[in-house]
Write a protein that holds these residues in place. Structure first.
Motif, PDB file in Angstrom:
ATOM      1  N   SER A   1       0.812  -1.215   0.000  1.00  0.00           N
ATOM      2  CA  SER A   1       0.000   0.000   0.000  1.00  0.00           C
ATOM      3  C   SER A   1       0.846   1.265   0.000  1.00  0.00           C
ATOM      4  CB  SER A   1      -0.913   0.033   1.238  1.00  0.00           C
ATOM      5  OG  SER A   1      -1.812  -1.049   1.258  1.00  0.00           O
ATOM      6  N   ALA A   2       0.313   2.294  -0.664  1.00  0.00           N
ATOM      7  CA  ALA A   2       0.865   3.638  -0.591  1.00  0.00           C
ATOM      8  C   ALA A   2      -0.132   4.495   0.191  1.00  0.00           C
ATOM      9  CB  ALA A   2       1.088   4.217  -1.982  1.00  0.00           C
ATOM     10  N   VAL A   3       0.328   5.118   1.281  1.00  0.00           N
ATOM     11  CA  VAL A   3      -0.568   5.813   2.208  1.00  0.00           C
ATOM     12  C   VAL A   3      -0.098   7.252   2.423  1.00  0.00           C
ATOM     13  CG1 VAL A   3      -1.557   5.820   4.524  1.00  0.00           C
ATOM     14  CG2 VAL A   3      -1.081   3.640   3.382  1.00  0.00           C
ATOM     15  N   LEU A   4      -1.050   8.168   2.387  1.00  0.00           N
ATOM     16  CA  LEU A   4      -0.802   9.576   2.676  1.00  0.00           C
ATOM     17  C   LEU A   4      -1.574   9.978   3.918  1.00  0.00           C
ATOM     18  CD1 LEU A   4       0.018  12.561   1.993  1.00  0.00           C
ATOM     19  CD2 LEU A   4      -2.079  12.657   0.603  1.00  0.00           C
ATOM     20  N   ASP A   5      -0.896  10.611   4.868  1.00  0.00           N
ATOM     21  CA  ASP A   5      -1.552  11.215   6.029  1.00  0.00           C
ATOM     22  C   ASP A   5      -1.649  12.710   5.763  1.00  0.00           C
ATOM     23  OD1 ASP A   5      -2.511  12.036   8.450  1.00  0.00           O
ATOM     24  OD2 ASP A   5      -0.960  11.081   9.658  1.00  0.00           O
ATOM     25  N   PHE A   6      -2.851  13.187   5.442  1.00  0.00           N
ATOM     26  CA  PHE A   6      -3.093  14.593   5.104  1.00  0.00           C
ATOM     27  C   PHE A   6      -3.386  15.339   6.404  1.00  0.00           C
ATOM     28  CE2 PHE A   6      -5.293  18.334   3.714  1.00  0.00           C
ATOM     29  CZ  PHE A   6      -4.796  18.618   2.451  1.00  0.00           C
ATOM     30  N   GLY A   7      -2.484  16.265   6.766  1.00  0.00           N
ATOM     31  CA  GLY A   7      -2.590  16.927   8.066  1.00  0.00           C
ATOM     32  C   GLY A   7      -1.954  16.052   9.127  1.00  0.00           C
ATOM     33  N   CYS A   8      -0.739  15.617   8.864  1.00  0.00           N
ATOM     34  CA  CYS A   8      -0.099  14.590   9.696  1.00  0.00           C
ATOM     35  C   CYS A   8       0.315  15.086  11.071  1.00  0.00           C
ATOM     36  CB  CYS A   8       1.110  14.001   8.973  1.00  0.00           C
ATOM     37  SG  CYS A   8       2.441  15.185   8.646  1.00  0.00           S
TER      38      CYS A   8
ATOM     39  N   PHE B   1      -1.877   7.534  -4.365  1.00  0.00           N
ATOM     40  CA  PHE B   1      -1.918   6.705  -3.161  1.00  0.00           C
ATOM     41  C   PHE B   1      -3.122   5.762  -3.189  1.00  0.00           C
ATOM     42  CE2 PHE B   1       0.475  10.459  -2.000  1.00  0.00           C
ATOM     43  CZ  PHE B   1       1.524   9.946  -1.240  1.00  0.00           C
ATOM     44  N   ASP B   2      -2.968   4.649  -2.466  1.00  0.00           N
ATOM     45  CA  ASP B   2      -4.089   3.727  -2.268  1.00  0.00           C
ATOM     46  C   ASP B   2      -5.034   4.230  -1.186  1.00  0.00           C
ATOM     47  OD1 ASP B   2      -3.187   1.366  -3.972  1.00  0.00           O
ATOM     48  OD2 ASP B   2      -1.454   1.615  -2.654  1.00  0.00           O
ATOM     49  N   LEU B   3      -4.478   4.921  -0.190  1.00  0.00           N
ATOM     50  CA  LEU B   3      -5.260   5.349   0.968  1.00  0.00           C
ATOM     51  C   LEU B   3      -4.788   6.726   1.409  1.00  0.00           C
ATOM     52  CD1 LEU B   3      -7.238   4.723   3.369  1.00  0.00           C
ATOM     53  CD2 LEU B   3      -5.259   3.734   4.552  1.00  0.00           C
ATOM     54  N   VAL B   4      -5.763   7.615   1.658  1.00  0.00           N
ATOM     55  CA  VAL B   4      -5.487   8.908   2.267  1.00  0.00           C
ATOM     56  C   VAL B   4      -6.169   8.942   3.627  1.00  0.00           C
ATOM     57  CG1 VAL B   4      -5.905  11.397   2.179  1.00  0.00           C
ATOM     58  CG2 VAL B   4      -5.146  10.197   0.131  1.00  0.00           C
ATOM     59  N   LEU B   5      -5.413   9.302   4.655  1.00  0.00           N
ATOM     60  CA  LEU B   5      -5.945   9.498   5.994  1.00  0.00           C
ATOM     61  C   LEU B   5      -6.076  10.995   6.262  1.00  0.00           C
ATOM     62  CD1 LEU B   5      -3.583   7.048   7.931  1.00  0.00           C
ATOM     63  CD2 LEU B   5      -5.863   6.547   7.031  1.00  0.00           C
ATOM     64  N   CYS B   6      -7.203  11.401   6.828  1.00  0.00           N
ATOM     65  CA  CYS B   6      -7.397  12.790   7.262  1.00  0.00           C
ATOM     66  C   CYS B   6      -8.168  12.710   8.572  1.00  0.00           C
ATOM     67  CB  CYS B   6      -8.144  13.599   6.207  1.00  0.00           C
ATOM     68  SG  CYS B   6      -8.310  15.356   6.619  1.00  0.00           S
TER      69      CYS B   6
END
Length: 215
Positions: free
Chosen positions: A6-13, A74-79
């Motif tokens: 997986s490729a994951v981005l944490d937006f507002g990390c 990305f496969d998944l973005v977390l916010c």
């Protein structure tokens, strides 16, 4: 939800509360934030943990766009943890959601986002005249200064509307937690109780509202 591919981005990390927990669990990870101080903290913590290839992006939004162009979506973005609630200008919030949408793989990318629940948060401030869930409140800084902060609260319909406007398809709404987040940060018993309550409580009872959406 994640795998070694997986490729994951944490937006507002922020300082890395979520993204640093993914070390060794995902194939590619990035954290984006607009706060230079937060980005410095993430870099330092990643370095201490030996995570040399964690991409720390920001404070300019173009840094994220450039990363997606060079490395792929990305496969998944977390916010999570109310990040969207701190973006109180509607146009800026729409732009942030659109940027998350563009950062995801078309057709298969997923967004996991949480926002503060209007029915549970800042009731006194809302009663004092909040407009459309936008509240203003005071906090004292470490150096004793009183500052006025702003926070956008949501109900399920408002969150669904803003996700749809950005192009997302809403898949699921749930409670992020039932007990206040400050309790969960410092009390193991509260975390255990919350883990029992959250799966069975209606969304309207949640301290935060969590949504899973696809692009």
């Amino acid at each position: 939800m994640v795998s070694p591919q997986s490729a994951v981005l944490d937006f507002g990390c922020g300082s890395g509360r979520y993204i640093l927990r993914l070390q060794g669990l995902v194939g590619r990870a990035a954290g984006f934030d607009v706060s230079p101080a937060a980005l410095d903290t993430v870099r330092s913590r990643a370095m201490s943990a030996g995570w040399d290839d964690l991409a720390v992006l920001g404070p300019e939004a173009a840094d994220l766009d450039r990363h997606v162009q060079e490395r792929g979506p990305f496969d998944l973005v977390l916010c999570l943890f109310g990040v969207l609630g701190h973006i109180t200008d509607p146009d800026a919030r729409a732009d942030a959601l659109a940027r998350m949408f563009r950062a995801l793989k078309p057709g298969s990318g997923r967004l996991l986002i949480s926002v503060p629940n209007r029915a549970r948060r800042f009731r006194a401030e809302q009663a004092a005249g909040a407009r459309d869930g936008l509240v203003h409140y005071r906090r004292r800084t470490e150096d004793g200064q009183d500052v006025v902060l702003h926070y956008q609260l949501f109900d399920p319909a408002k969150l669904a509307q803003e996700l749809a406007a950005a192009g997302f398809t809403l898949r699921k709404l749930s409670c992020e937690s039932v007990l206040p987040e400050s309790w969960l940060l410092h009390n193991g018993l509260a975390r255990w109780i919350d883990s029992m309550l959250t799966p069975v409580c209606p969304v309207r009872w949640g301290y935060g509202i969590c949504a899973e959406a696809t692009c």
